[in-house]
Design an enzyme around this catalytic site. Structure first.
Site, PDB file in Angstrom:
ATOM      1  N   TYR A  46       0.844  -1.189   0.000  1.00 37.06           N
ATOM      2  CA  TYR A  46       0.000   0.000   0.000  1.00 37.06           C
ATOM      3  C   TYR A  46       0.876   1.234   0.000  1.00 37.06           C
ATOM      4  O   TYR A  46       1.822   1.316   0.788  1.00 37.06           O
ATOM      5  CB  TYR A  46      -0.903   0.005   1.236  1.00 37.06           C
ATOM      6  CG  TYR A  46      -1.818   1.213   1.328  1.00 37.06           C
ATOM      7  CD1 TYR A  46      -2.867   1.378   0.440  1.00 37.06           C
ATOM      8  CD2 TYR A  46      -1.629   2.175   2.324  1.00 37.06           C
ATOM      9  CE1 TYR A  46      -3.719   2.485   0.529  1.00 37.06           C
ATOM     10  CE2 TYR A  46      -2.479   3.279   2.424  1.00 37.06           C
ATOM     11  CZ  TYR A  46      -3.518   3.422   1.523  1.00 37.06           C
ATOM     12  OH  TYR A  46      -4.358   4.516   1.615  1.00 37.06           O
TER      13      TYR A  46
ATOM     14  N   ASP B 183       9.209   3.045   0.013  1.00 35.99           N
ATOM     15  CA  ASP B 183       8.132   3.661   0.788  1.00 35.99           C
ATOM     16  C   ASP B 183       8.335   3.260   2.242  1.00 35.99           C
ATOM     17  O   ASP B 183       7.971   2.164   2.653  1.00 35.99           O
ATOM     18  CB  ASP B 183       6.771   3.190   0.254  1.00 35.99           C
ATOM     19  CG  ASP B 183       5.612   3.851   1.006  1.00 35.99           C
ATOM     20  OD1 ASP B 183       5.862   4.483   2.054  1.00 35.99           O
ATOM     21  OD2 ASP B 183       4.466   3.712   0.541  1.00 35.99           O
TER      22      ASP B 183
ATOM     23  N   LYS C 167       3.868   9.309   8.848  1.00 33.87           N
ATOM     24  CA  LYS C 167       3.618   8.717  10.171  1.00 33.87           C
ATOM     25  C   LYS C 167       4.552   9.228  11.275  1.00 33.87           C
ATOM     26  O   LYS C 167       4.334  10.318  11.777  1.00 33.87           O
ATOM     27  CB  LYS C 167       3.572   7.195  10.035  1.00 33.87           C
ATOM     28  CG  LYS C 167       2.404   6.809   9.097  1.00 33.87           C
ATOM     29  CD  LYS C 167       1.986   5.382   9.062  1.00 33.87           C
ATOM     30  CE  LYS C 167       0.690   5.287   8.249  1.00 33.87           C
ATOM     31  NZ  LYS C 167       0.715   4.384   7.122  1.00 33.87           N
TER      32      LYS C 167
HETATM   33  C1  LIG Z   1       0.139   4.825   5.702  1.00 32.72           C
HETATM   34  C2  LIG Z   1       0.932   4.580   4.491  1.00 32.72           C
HETATM   35  C3  LIG Z   1       0.879   5.424   3.387  1.00 32.72           C
HETATM   36  C4  LIG Z   1      -0.101   6.553   3.270  1.00 32.72           C
HETATM   37  O1  LIG Z   1       0.083   7.540   4.232  1.00 32.72           O
HETATM   38  P1  LIG Z   1      -1.165   8.492   4.588  1.00 32.72           P
HETATM   39  O2  LIG Z   1      -0.567   9.468   5.560  1.00 32.72           O
HETATM   40  O3  LIG Z   1      -2.214   7.604   5.171  1.00 32.72           O
HETATM   41  O4  LIG Z   1      -1.603   9.142   3.343  1.00 32.72           O
HETATM   42  C5  LIG Z   1       1.729   5.195   2.333  1.00 32.72           C
HETATM   43  N1  LIG Z   1       2.600   4.166   2.358  1.00 32.72           N
HETATM   44  C6  LIG Z   1       2.669   3.324   3.400  1.00 32.72           C
HETATM   45  C7  LIG Z   1       3.658   2.215   3.391  1.00 32.72           C
HETATM   46  C8  LIG Z   1       1.820   3.482   4.483  1.00 32.72           C
HETATM   47  O5  LIG Z   1       1.845   2.610   5.484  1.00 32.72           O
END
Ligand SMILES: *Cc1c(COP(=O)(O)O)cnc(C)c1O
Length: 428
Positions: free
Chosen positions: A144, A239, A267
């Site tokens: 994701y 990511d 995060k």
């Molecule tokens: C949470 C997450 C996102 C998206 O971040 P948001 O602040 O929710 O838009 C993208 N990549 C990874 C791996 C994530 O866990």
């Protein structure tokens, strides 16, 4: 467990908001329950509006590695807020946060702050396309990367939980440029490079997948992936929105000693306030406006209050050695569970690294999306209801991680193990 206040609040929310929520997994749909509505949280505990207390393993899906409402962060946020919320101009604080990111992520020579992980990835993908002058992106099934159009193809997290891994509303012309490979299967990536010679701008990956449940990269997989991408003139994007400042202060790349071209963060770098960042090689980052031709902007980007929360959080992580503390909490939890759950070896599998883990309702190894999908989600449903009722707040989905913090205590974990053990004995 009393839940009348939550039930009433949810009823009203459903008349005003789609599904009664601001983000899909919160609706508890996949576990067939009505969600608890949260009032407050402190340390490793969270409280709902009926007065129930839970040991929290959601931890806002990652940001709260220091536990909730850490006093140093609260102080930094209040003091920044008192000086104004947003200016539309550069502050010293955002330069300081950029410096902290650069210090811990040597691969991030230059960084742009944004407002969410989604934005970070969306912009990093545009930058990779602008830099390489190529169109296609390779992602992995079950990973994701936020909810931008090109990333919502075979995605994990809420998209998976709510059974729309490939969302409606995304045009064919966008999704055809997103190629999907199999996690831990380098030959699936080789095949894509062979079929789309000179067309692939970047490969994006969660270096530890944490949005189809936790799935670890096999030995050598990430290194081979970087080499393969570079051999084909493509960029590699890590990511690290979850893994950044969690697997180590320098994220998964620090732990595994790897160097991506671009890294996405979010995060933890906002300590629970909205933020994101992407950065990497200077020559690539200088393709961004105002120095380069790739446009990217934001009214609230580098917001001083969010940045203050991020700086205070990172400094507190450094000072407390919070990464190791959270790791120790997780390792104690996993060791205790493994001792306690020997009888269930053929029914559950625990994937685990650092302060992230997932209990899969499936025997045998779980190394990719296909394995994940063999989990018994009906059993998970029963499990979730049972532990929630006994005072454990976990993500209401088989496909999310259990997040530990530096504030989870030994006694929290002992209690957790006994509740989980009771739940499994009841279910199986
Ligand atoms: C949470 C997450 C996102 C998206 O971040 P948001 O602040 O929710 O838009 C993208 N990549 C990874 C791996 C994530 O866990």
């Amino acid at each position: 467990m009393k839940n009348i206040n939550s039930l009433n609040a949810v009823k009203r929310a459903e008349t005003l908001m789609p599904g009664g929520v601001s983000s899909p997994v919160r609706a508890f749909k996949s576990v067939g329950l009505s969600p608890v509505v949260i009032k407050k949280a402190k340390g490793g505990r969270i409280y709902d509006i009926d007065g129930n207390e839970y040991i929290d393993y959601v931890m806002s899906y990652g940001p709260m590695i220091l536990g909730h409402a850490d006093e140093r962060v609260v102080k930094a946020v209040s003091s920044s807020a008192a000086d104004g919320f947003s200016f539309g101009a550069t502050t010293e604080a955002e330069i300081e946060l950029a410096g902290l990111i650069n210090k811990h992520f040597p691969s991030i020579e230059s960084v742009r702050l944004v407002n969410s992980g989604t934005e970070a990835v969306m912009s990093a993908v545009r930058l990779a396309r602008g830099f390489t002058k190529r169109s296609r992106i390779v992602k992995f099934e079950g990973c994701y990367h936020g909810h931008s159009d090109s990333m919502l193809v075979k995605a994990g997290s809420g998209a998976l939980t709510t059974s729309v891994p490939s969302s409606a509303g995304i045009t064919e012309s966008v999704s055809k440029d997103t190629l999907v490979a199999v996690y831990n299967d380098i030959s699936s990536v080789k095949d894509l490079f062979a079929a789309h010679k000179g067309e692939i701008a970047a490969v994006i990956i969660e270096p530890v997948a944490a949005n189809m449940g936790v799935v670890l990269p096999e030995e050598g997989f990430l290194k081979n992936l970087i080499d393969l991408a570079h051999k084909n003139g493509s960029l590699i994007i890590f990511d690290e929105v979850i893994t950044g400042f969690r697997l180590s202060l320098g994220g998964a790349q620090g732990l595994f000693n790897l160097k991506p071209d671009i890294t996405c963060l979010g995060k933890i770098i906002g300590g629970g306030l909205p933020i994101g960042a992407f950065g990497g090689r200077r020559d690539i980052m200088e393709y961004l406006s105002p120095v380069g031709p790739v446009y990217q902007a934001g009214t609230l980007s580098g917001n001083p209050v969010c940045v203050a929360a991020g700086i205070a959080t990172i400094k507190a992580i450094e000072k407390d050695d919070a990464v190791s503390k959270a790791d120790e909490a997780a390792s104690y939890l996993v060791r205790s569970l493994k001792d306690e759950l020997k009888n269930f070896d053929d029914k559950i599998t625990i994937n685990y690294i650092s302060s992230l883990l997932t209990i899969f309702f499936k025997g045998g190894s779980v190394n990719n999306f296909n394995d994940v999908m063999k989990s018994d989600t009906n059993r998970f449903k029963e499990f979730f209801a049972s532990v929630l009722n006994a005072g454990i707040f976990m993500a209401p989905s088989q496909y999310e991680a259990v997040f530990l913090s530096s504030k989870h205590t030994k006694s929290d974990i002992d209690k957790t193990v006994s509740i989980i053990s009771d739940a499994l004995n009841k279910i199986f």
